[in-house]
Design a protein around this motif. Structure first.
Motif, PDB file in Angstrom:
ATOM      1  N   SER A  74       3.577   4.017 -21.125  1.00  0.00           N
ATOM      2  CA  SER A  74       3.930   5.380 -20.738  1.00  0.00           C
ATOM      3  C   SER A  74       4.668   6.052 -21.886  1.00  0.00           C
ATOM      4  O   SER A  74       5.318   5.386 -22.698  1.00  0.00           O
ATOM      5  CB  SER A  74       4.804   5.372 -19.487  1.00  0.00           C
ATOM      6  N   LEU A 110       7.358   7.669 -21.679  1.00  0.00           N
ATOM      7  CA  LEU A 110       8.784   7.438 -21.487  1.00  0.00           C
ATOM      8  C   LEU A 110       9.241   6.172 -22.205  1.00  0.00           C
ATOM      9  O   LEU A 110      10.320   6.140 -22.805  1.00  0.00           O
ATOM     10  CB  LEU A 110       9.100   7.338 -19.993  1.00  0.00           C
ATOM     11  N   ALA A 118      11.275  15.750  -8.299  1.00  0.00           N
ATOM     12  CA  ALA A 118      11.482  14.717  -9.313  1.00  0.00           C
ATOM     13  C   ALA A 118      10.964  15.163 -10.670  1.00  0.00           C
ATOM     14  O   ALA A 118      11.562  14.896 -11.707  1.00  0.00           O
ATOM     15  CB  ALA A 118      10.803  13.417  -8.875  1.00  0.00           C
ATOM     16  N   GLU A 119       9.809  15.873 -10.670  1.00  0.00           N
ATOM     17  CA  GLU A 119       9.254  16.301 -11.944  1.00  0.00           C
ATOM     18  C   GLU A 119      10.160  17.316 -12.622  1.00  0.00           C
ATOM     19  O   GLU A 119      10.361  17.293 -13.813  1.00  0.00           O
ATOM     20  CB  GLU A 119       7.855  16.906 -11.714  1.00  0.00           C
ATOM     21  N   GLN A 159      13.339  15.885 -14.499  1.00  0.00           N
ATOM     22  CA  GLN A 159      13.212  15.031 -15.665  1.00  0.00           C
ATOM     23  C   GLN A 159      13.625  15.782 -16.934  1.00  0.00           C
ATOM     24  O   GLN A 159      13.276  16.949 -17.117  1.00  0.00           O
ATOM     25  CB  GLN A 159      11.770  14.548 -15.795  1.00  0.00           C
ATOM     26  N   THR A 163      15.563  13.318 -23.915  1.00  0.00           N
ATOM     27  CA  THR A 163      15.440  11.890 -23.587  1.00  0.00           C
ATOM     28  C   THR A 163      15.741  11.029 -24.799  1.00  0.00           C
ATOM     29  O   THR A 163      16.453  10.025 -24.706  1.00  0.00           O
ATOM     30  CB  THR A 163      14.027  11.590 -23.060  1.00  0.00           C
ATOM     31  N   LEU A 166      18.602   7.996 -15.582  1.00  0.00           N
ATOM     32  CA  LEU A 166      17.350   8.667 -15.236  1.00  0.00           C
ATOM     33  C   LEU A 166      17.078   8.605 -13.737  1.00  0.00           C
ATOM     34  O   LEU A 166      16.579   9.572 -13.153  1.00  0.00           O
ATOM     35  CB  LEU A 166      16.187   8.046 -16.016  1.00  0.00           C
ATOM     36  N   ARG A 172      19.021  11.195 -12.147  1.00  0.00           N
ATOM     37  CA  ARG A 172      18.461  12.522 -12.366  1.00  0.00           C
ATOM     38  C   ARG A 172      17.284  12.819 -11.436  1.00  0.00           C
ATOM     39  O   ARG A 172      16.766  13.925 -11.422  1.00  0.00           O
ATOM     40  CB  ARG A 172      17.985  12.657 -13.818  1.00  0.00           C
ATOM     41  N   VAL A 198      14.339  10.894 -11.360  1.00  0.00           N
ATOM     42  CA  VAL A 198      13.079  10.320 -11.815  1.00  0.00           C
ATOM     43  C   VAL A 198      12.755   9.100 -10.950  1.00  0.00           C
ATOM     44  O   VAL A 198      13.639   8.290 -10.679  1.00  0.00           O
ATOM     45  CB  VAL A 198      13.162   9.925 -13.309  1.00  0.00           C
ATOM     46  N   LYS A 232       8.744   4.673 -12.164  1.00  0.00           N
ATOM     47  CA  LYS A 232       8.469   5.154 -13.514  1.00  0.00           C
ATOM     48  C   LYS A 232       9.532   4.705 -14.498  1.00  0.00           C
ATOM     49  O   LYS A 232       9.243   4.381 -15.653  1.00  0.00           O
ATOM     50  CB  LYS A 232       8.374   6.684 -13.503  1.00  0.00           C
ATOM     51  N   VAL A 233      10.788   4.680 -14.056  1.00  0.00           N
ATOM     52  CA  VAL A 233      11.905   4.339 -14.938  1.00  0.00           C
ATOM     53  C   VAL A 233      11.974   2.844 -15.221  1.00  0.00           C
ATOM     54  O   VAL A 233      12.242   2.431 -16.351  1.00  0.00           O
ATOM     55  CB  VAL A 233      13.231   4.825 -14.312  1.00  0.00           C
TER      56      VAL A 233
END
Length: 261
Positions: free
Chosen positions: A73, A75, A131-132, A135, A141, A167, A170, A172, A176-177
């Motif tokens: 990803s 990220l 959530a989007e 970010q 980041t 994150l 926040r 996210v 994903k994190v």
């Protein structure tokens, strides 16, 4: 290292990583007080020992996340690019500027108390944004990863263990994190452990890692991390966030009390 100390380190790494791997934390942030207060690892050697734990333990969870296709990803690349130079800077600061145990405990308290309180508050009263929308930008980041990498190099947690809770707080998604934060932790810990090994050749004191104990704790974390990553889809995200925040608050409070005692 005696066999009983090694066994205790293995069990501690196993139990901690099972609880923390589902949210992208290796467990080093919670293992450090065990190494200092129970296993008797001196300062600043406890920092590279914790980094060694990350190097050994993270592949268990990463293997599980890789099989589910969650590791590749943008990220992940952003976190690694920002945190690697930060952890090198943090290693130098830890050896030459923050060698004392009292200063180190104060740093831990200042770092974890607000982080834990913020994560709990954001979980109990989540932001109304999606959530989007919550970010941060790629530039933000990377900057956050750099700052967290410095703190991680001082604290011995690689960086990913701090940026993961940030994150998640926040908004996210944990799914994903978690893999990105663990990948960041693995890479930065590998770099950080090497930096401490080199610094130990240029200065005196307990700077090199306790290799045997770090490996014992790491093997426990290797098994626990794989199990924790398997458990993630079955665990409610709210409970995981609260667990992470509560543990950070408890450890921060413990070190604050020890600093002023």
């Amino acid at each position: 290292m005696t066999w009983s100390t090694g066994l205790l380190g293995f069990v501690a790494g196993l139990l901690i990583s099972v609880a923390t791997a589902p949210v992208g934390v290796s467990g080093a942030v919670f293992l450090l007080p065990v190494q200092v207060s129970v296993l008797g690892v001196p300062s600043p050697a406890v920092t590279p020992t914790n980094l060694l734990y990350n190097v050994v333990s993270c592949p268990g969870a990463l293997l599980r996340y890789r099989s589910s296709g969650l590791l590749r990803s943008p990220l992940t690349r952003l976190l690694v690019a920002g945190a690697v130079p930060g952890v090198l800077t943090g290693a130098v600061i830890r050896v030459f500027a923050v060698p004392g145990a009292t200063v180190f405990r104060a740093f831990v308290a200042v770092l974890l108390l607000p982080l834990g309180a913020w994560l709990c508050a954001r979980t109990l009263r989540p932001a109304r944004r999606t959530a989007e929308a919550a970010q941060p930008s790629p530039r933000a980041t990377r900057a956050l990863a750099l700052a967290v990498g410095v703190a991680g190099g001082v604290y011995g947690i690689g960086g990913g263990s701090l940026i993961g809770p940030i994150l998640v707080g926040r908004g996210v998604p944990v799914a994903k994190v978690a893999p990105a934060a663990l990948a960041c932790t693995f890479v930065t810990s590998l770099v950080g452990a090497g930096a401490y090994a080199l610094l130990s050749l240029t200065t005196t004191g307990d700077i090199a890692p306790d290799w045997a104990l770090g490996l014992a704790c790491g093997l426990g974390g290797l098994c626990g991390g794989y199990l924790g990553a398997r458990l993630q889809p079955r665990l409610p995200e709210t409970a995981l966030r609260l667990l992470l925040g509560t543990l950070a608050l408890g450890i921060g409070l413990l070190y604050a009390v020890r600093t002023v005692a």
